[in-house]
Design a protein around this motif. Structure first.
Motif, PDB file in Angstrom:
ATOM      1  N   VAL A 102       1.237  -1.312  -0.012  1.00 40.11           N
ATOM      2  CA  VAL A 102      -0.026   0.056  -0.168  1.00 40.11           C
ATOM      3  C   VAL A 102       0.525   1.292  -0.028  1.00 40.11           C
ATOM      4  O   VAL A 102       0.214   1.907  -1.037  1.00 40.11           O
ATOM      5  N   VAL A 103       1.901   0.922   1.091  1.00 40.38           N
ATOM      6  CA  VAL A 103       2.998   2.545   1.425  1.00 40.38           C
ATOM      7  C   VAL A 103       3.947   2.930  -0.211  1.00 40.38           C
ATOM      8  O   VAL A 103       3.798   3.866  -1.452  1.00 40.38           O
ATOM      9  N   SER A 104       4.171   1.850  -1.250  1.00 38.14           N
ATOM     10  CA  SER A 104       4.480   2.093  -2.320  1.00 38.14           C
ATOM     11  C   SER A 104       3.686   2.311  -3.379  1.00 38.14           C
ATOM     12  O   SER A 104       3.363   2.731  -4.211  1.00 38.14           O
ATOM     13  N   GLY A 105       2.782   1.202  -3.939  1.00 36.68           N
ATOM     14  CA  GLY A 105       1.101   1.304  -4.511  1.00 36.68           C
ATOM     15  C   GLY A 105       0.661   3.288  -4.210  1.00 36.68           C
ATOM     16  O   GLY A 105       0.265   3.701  -5.296  1.00 36.68           O
ATOM     17  N   ALA A 110       3.675   8.814  -5.483  1.00 35.42           N
ATOM     18  CA  ALA A 110       2.816  10.314  -4.942  1.00 35.42           C
ATOM     19  C   ALA A 110       3.435  11.347  -4.658  1.00 35.42           C
ATOM     20  O   ALA A 110       4.263  11.980  -5.790  1.00 35.42           O
ATOM     21  N   MET A 111       4.975  10.028  -4.344  1.00 40.22           N
ATOM     22  CA  MET A 111       6.186  10.827  -3.745  1.00 40.22           C
ATOM     23  C   MET A 111       7.130  10.928  -5.306  1.00 40.22           C
ATOM     24  O   MET A 111       7.342  12.139  -5.904  1.00 40.22           O
ATOM     25  N   CYS A 112       6.907   9.829  -5.355  1.00 36.07           N
ATOM     26  CA  CYS A 112       7.588  10.077  -7.064  1.00 36.07           C
ATOM     27  C   CYS A 112       7.528  11.181  -8.052  1.00 36.07           C
ATOM     28  O   CYS A 112       7.887  12.258  -8.955  1.00 36.07           O
ATOM     29  N   ALA A 113       5.649  11.500  -8.416  1.00 41.02           N
ATOM     30  CA  ALA A 113       5.561  12.033  -8.868  1.00 41.02           C
ATOM     31  C   ALA A 113       5.755  13.527  -8.678  1.00 41.02           C
ATOM     32  O   ALA A 113       5.968  14.419  -9.921  1.00 41.02           O
ATOM     33  N   ILE A 210      13.412   4.166  -3.770  1.00 40.54           N
ATOM     34  CA  ILE A 210      13.291   4.382  -5.490  1.00 40.54           C
ATOM     35  C   ILE A 210      12.776   5.627  -5.612  1.00 40.54           C
ATOM     36  O   ILE A 210      12.618   5.823  -6.143  1.00 40.54           O
ATOM     37  N   ALA A 211      11.783   6.095  -4.936  1.00 42.32           N
ATOM     38  CA  ALA A 211      10.707   7.065  -5.281  1.00 42.32           C
ATOM     39  C   ALA A 211      11.165   8.152  -5.162  1.00 42.32           C
ATOM     40  O   ALA A 211      11.079   8.842  -6.905  1.00 42.32           O
ATOM     41  N   CYS A 212      11.801   8.387  -4.590  1.00 39.77           N
ATOM     42  CA  CYS A 212      12.767   9.796  -4.635  1.00 39.77           C
ATOM     43  C   CYS A 212      13.987   9.738  -6.149  1.00 39.77           C
ATOM     44  O   CYS A 212      13.898  10.486  -6.370  1.00 39.77           O
ATOM     45  N   ALA A 228       7.974   6.388 -14.382  1.00 34.43           N
ATOM     46  CA  ALA A 228       9.003   7.044 -13.045  1.00 34.43           C
ATOM     47  C   ALA A 228       8.055   6.566 -12.227  1.00 34.43           C
ATOM     48  O   ALA A 228       8.585   5.450 -11.962  1.00 34.43           O
ATOM     49  N   VAL A 229       7.291   6.820 -12.101  1.00 38.32           N
ATOM     50  CA  VAL A 229       6.235   6.250 -11.710  1.00 38.32           C
ATOM     51  C   VAL A 229       5.957   4.721 -11.468  1.00 38.32           C
ATOM     52  O   VAL A 229       5.829   4.324 -10.781  1.00 38.32           O
ATOM     53  N   ASN A 230       5.331   4.202 -13.114  1.00 41.25           N
ATOM     54  CA  ASN A 230       5.019   2.529 -12.717  1.00 41.25           C
ATOM     55  C   ASN A 230       6.880   2.306 -13.026  1.00 41.25           C
ATOM     56  O   ASN A 230       6.738   0.826 -11.662  1.00 41.25           O
ATOM     57  N   GLU A 231       7.593   2.406 -12.946  1.00 39.65           N
ATOM     58  CA  GLU A 231       9.536   1.746 -12.511  1.00 39.65           C
ATOM     59  C   GLU A 231       9.037   1.885 -10.992  1.00 39.65           C
ATOM     60  O   GLU A 231       9.812   1.146 -10.506  1.00 39.65           O
ATOM     61  N   THR A 232       8.528   3.028 -10.412  1.00 38.15           N
ATOM     62  CA  THR A 232       9.060   3.172  -9.015  1.00 38.15           C
ATOM     63  C   THR A 232       7.553   1.901  -8.320  1.00 38.15           C
ATOM     64  O   THR A 232       8.050   1.263  -7.357  1.00 38.15           O
ATOM     65  N   VAL A 233       6.679   1.744  -8.814  1.00 42.59           N
ATOM     66  CA  VAL A 233       6.020   0.484  -8.489  1.00 42.59           C
ATOM     67  C   VAL A 233       6.896  -1.016  -8.646  1.00 42.59           C
ATOM     68  O   VAL A 233       6.873  -1.950  -7.671  1.00 42.59           O
TER      69      VAL A 233
END
Length: 257
Positions: A102-105, A110-113, A210-212, A228-233
């Motif tokens: 949940v945190v990553s999804g 949202a952090m990455c975006a 990873i998100a940052c 980048a958002v997709n790759e983060t997940v």
């Protein structure tokens, strides 16, 4: 220059950049000034978007676990040990895994975006021009926020998961309430809880890093932010399973011995 720019070296350079940013983040965590206001805002944001989905996801996982486990126990006439299986599954696996999913999804994407949008608008370059380190001002509070929420959320998920398993076993499968409660600590002790919380902490830190990283070093304009958002997940899930295997293997050595 030809070797450095070769496409085959891109994964290696990306991995090196990730570890370099991670090292800078851990060093700057203990240096002033600390962006406390940004940390509080990000913690509240990640918690707000993660708590309800995590708790809603925990209930079916816990019910499915005890339902499957009780079918096996009923074959041996040992349904009173359903609490033991519920504790092992919820504390060791369901709690930390549901938390990081949940945190990553929700939070990490949202952090990455957010960071990706700031990067393509050259806001991070503007911070550097003003003498502000973007890692210290933006990355450190976000990584700490993801870690804090993952740790707190894992404990909440474990409690809710065990409560849901108790209600299902007692009121649906007619297991003795006393037997369920007494079986919780039969094979699961304080060491298992500590290992589970360590897992959640590492999961949250990895998801935040990873998100940052994907947000700060995004390229390709708005389309690059979406990629980048997709790759983060995807990368977070891959790291999740790697950390889970390692920590579980190490934790078993301590808890069993």
């Amino acid at each position: 220059m030809l070797i450095a720019s070769h496409p085959a070296t891109k994964p290696v350079r990306a991995l090196g950049g990730f570890f370099a940013m991670s090292l800078d983040t851990f060093i700057l965590m203990f240096q002033r000034p600390f962006a406390f206001r940004e940390y509080v805002i990000q913690t509240w944001f990640v918690a707000r978007v993660s708590v309800l989905p995590a708790l809603m996801l925990t209930m079916p996982y816990s019910v499915l676990l005890v339902f499957t486990f009780n079918i096996l126990l009923n074959e041996f006439g040992a349904s009173d040990f359903s609490g033991t299986g519920a504790a092992i599954g919820t504390v060791n696996q369901i709690g930390p895994i549901v938390t990081v999913l949940v945190v990553s999804g929700a939070g990490a994407t949202a952090m990455c975006a957010d960071l990706g949008a700031r990067t393509i608008r050259d806001e991070l370059d503007a911070l550097r021009v003003m003498g502000i380190n973007p890692v210290q001002a933006l990355v450190v509070p976000r990584v700490l926020a993801a870690t804090t929420v993952a740790l707190a959320l894992s404990a909440s998920v474990i409690i809710v998961g065990l409560a849901g398993a108790f209600l299902f076993c007692v009121y649906v499968q007619h297991v003795s309430a006393g037997a369920f409660i007494s079986g919780l600590t039969l094979l699961t002790g304080a060491g298992d809880v500590v290992v589970s919380l360590i897992k959640a902490t590492l999961f949250g830190a990895a998801a935040g890093l990873i998100a940052c990283y994907k947000g700060v070093y995004v390229g390709g304009g708005p389309a690059g932010v979406g990629n980048a958002v997709n790759e983060t997940v995807v990368f977070t899930f891959m790291v999740l399973f790697a950390i889970n295997v390692i920590v579980t293997a190490v934790g078993i050595q301590f808890t069993v011995s």
